[in-house]
Design an enzyme around this catalytic site. Sequence first.
Site, PDB file in Angstrom:
ATOM      1  N   ALA A  25       0.886  -1.248  -0.095  1.00 28.29           N
ATOM      2  CA  ALA A  25      -0.072   0.106  -0.148  1.00 28.29           C
ATOM      3  C   ALA A  25       0.978   1.362  -0.103  1.00 28.29           C
ATOM      4  CB  ALA A  25      -1.012  -0.126   1.030  1.00 28.29           C
ATOM      5  N   THR A  26       2.008   1.172   0.726  1.00 28.14           N
ATOM      6  CA  THR A  26       2.922   2.340   0.495  1.00 28.14           C
ATOM      7  C   THR A  26       3.422   2.588  -0.842  1.00 28.14           C
ATOM      8  OG1 THR A  26       3.887   1.978   2.830  1.00 28.14           O
ATOM      9  CG2 THR A  26       5.257   3.236   1.245  1.00 28.14           C
ATOM     10  N   THR A  73       9.523  -7.795 -12.392  1.00 31.35           N
ATOM     11  CA  THR A  73       8.610  -9.285 -12.625  1.00 31.35           C
ATOM     12  C   THR A  73       7.676  -9.190 -11.096  1.00 31.35           C
ATOM     13  OG1 THR A  73      10.658 -10.061 -13.531  1.00 31.35           O
ATOM     14  CG2 THR A  73       9.289 -11.429 -12.474  1.00 31.35           C
ATOM     15  N   GLN A 121      -6.656  -0.647   5.291  1.00 30.23           N
ATOM     16  CA  GLN A 121      -7.281  -1.263   6.504  1.00 30.23           C
ATOM     17  C   GLN A 121      -8.633  -1.691   6.243  1.00 30.23           C
ATOM     18  OE1 GLN A 121      -5.930  -1.861   9.374  1.00 30.23           O
ATOM     19  NE2 GLN A 121      -3.750  -0.874   9.332  1.00 30.23           N
ATOM     20  N   CYS A 134       4.719   1.980  12.370  1.00 33.25           N
ATOM     21  CA  CYS A 134       5.776   2.818  11.876  1.00 33.25           C
ATOM     22  C   CYS A 134       6.146   3.802  12.744  1.00 33.25           C
ATOM     23  CB  CYS A 134       5.300   3.561  10.556  1.00 33.25           C
ATOM     24  SG  CYS A 134       4.072   2.722   9.684  1.00 33.25           S
ATOM     25  N   ASN A 177      -5.804   3.771  10.184  1.00 36.17           N
ATOM     26  CA  ASN A 177      -4.930   2.483  10.852  1.00 36.17           C
ATOM     27  C   ASN A 177      -4.888   2.746  12.294  1.00 36.17           C
ATOM     28  OD1 ASN A 177      -3.542   4.962  10.187  1.00 36.17           O
ATOM     29  ND2 ASN A 177      -1.468   3.860  10.537  1.00 36.17           N
TER      30      ASN A 177
END
Lengths: 99, 457
Positions: free
Chosen positions: B127-128, B295, B235, B381, B207
Amino acid sequence: MVSPGQAAPIRPEILGLYRALLRAAREFRDYNVREYTKRRAIDGFRENQNLTDPESISSAYAEGKNQLAIAKRQAVVYSLYAPKVKSIMELENPADLIN
Amino acid sequence: MASKLIASTLRKTLTKAAKTAGVRSLSNATAAAVSTAYEPQEDQNGITLKGVRIAGRPLYLDMQATTPVDPRVLDAMLPFYLSRYGNPHSRTHLFGWESEVAVETARSQIADLIGASPKEIIFTSGATESNNVSIKGVMHFYKDKKRHVITTQTEHKCVLDSCRHLQQEGFEITYLPVGADGIVNLDELRAAIRPDTGLISVMAVNNEIGVIQPMEEIGQICKEFKIPFHTDAAQALGKIPVDVEKWNVSLMSLSGHKIYGPKGVGALYMRRRPRIRVEPLINGGGQERGIRSGTLPTPLIVGFGSACEIAKKEMDYDHKRITALHDRLLNGIKEKLDGVVVNGSMERRYIGNLNLSFAYVEGESLLMGLKEVAVSSGSACTSASLEPSYVLRALGVDEDMAHTSIRFGIGRFTTEAEVDRAIELTVKQVEKLREMSPLYEMVKEGIDIKQIQWAQH
């Protein structure tokens, strides 16, 4: 997938699957996965206990068979990499361990 | 002391390395010595790690940080770590074809969960990355006409940081405040819109505090002003119903490891009609229509797809169960403790996230005391810093209460017994800390702490 011509499973077959799922659940070394597999099997059978249509019984049975195969394989995988230390939820006398 | 410790570990590792010389080459011995100093020491009596000794593995209540991989997901993934290792972009042999089929199946499973078309799903590393490409990519693509972004103060760090990055490039950002319940005010959002607004980014489920933003209403506003709407739904996916049409989003960030899938994989939903375009962050072989070269990690993608399929099938079952556990946890704690506050709206929240503040207790001491319960004070985080959460500060939570917040995350694999144990341990620890707290004593004597004039120093 169950072919349409196939007869719906009879009661002893269904009970056999139920027992096999519970047995497979017990094999999981991980506390959370073990509890979940057991709970999900019980709740799944409870949800479907009033099915009457042979086709939906057959497809629920096939789904259960599928889940059983996954549970058996994964119980082996989990046992291969089980941590030495158990979850605190499984310890004999947890009261002594809390300081 | 420290040098002694390192020396002894080094000696241990060197002997170990010598024993397993066939496996580990000598040049790796130094690297191994460094890493084993931090490795957990496990034996029958417990685990020792970072100087903390625990009798058993803690019970896990931090489902917002990450979730365990569902055994059904792992079962789908494993074949792609074994014989089916083909590159999904290889067009000339069976290995490539079977991987490609697996990737496309996963794409439809993900699309199915959010009501999108498989063609609108781009795989990313998480998601980042999806948030980064959404915010920077859209603004870079439309930079000639659009110079302004609207977001909220309670977004995830990666959204805020992408916005900061744009600011340095000369873009303008409006960080909307939120109410005391954590919900964004729609009138303020409407007022912030300018002719050169190029993007509105509001997360679906927070979050840290779990509040759900009014997505449909924000989507309507974006439609009215014809502004692309981006949402971070990491989330929300698999936990609340997500529908890209109802929400009218142009871009949506998704993550695998928040829904019992593997870490290291995510997706970006990109609307095709009306089409939204982005400038890629990563250039290369042109995979994923050039938006994300590199890839594709087939096993991870298969796991993500499988996790989405299970999430769709199990959403009602999980929701019912998690609601019951949430009520059990909240009532259990509130029954035994006073001065417990739920952070964020009670009505509009995802039930698997319970963010509580315990008055007159210092949060870090509480977390340290709760070493048998894996919880966090907020986002993983920022859990390394002692700063109170910026999300709670945006809500207007008092500094002292923001310092004492604990986030309990309940998930698919949480049991009643775990919740009961968490209640027992939390209550015990809070009572112990309050017993030592002069503040709590003063409150019990009837002194209003807020009226106290603390001496400056």
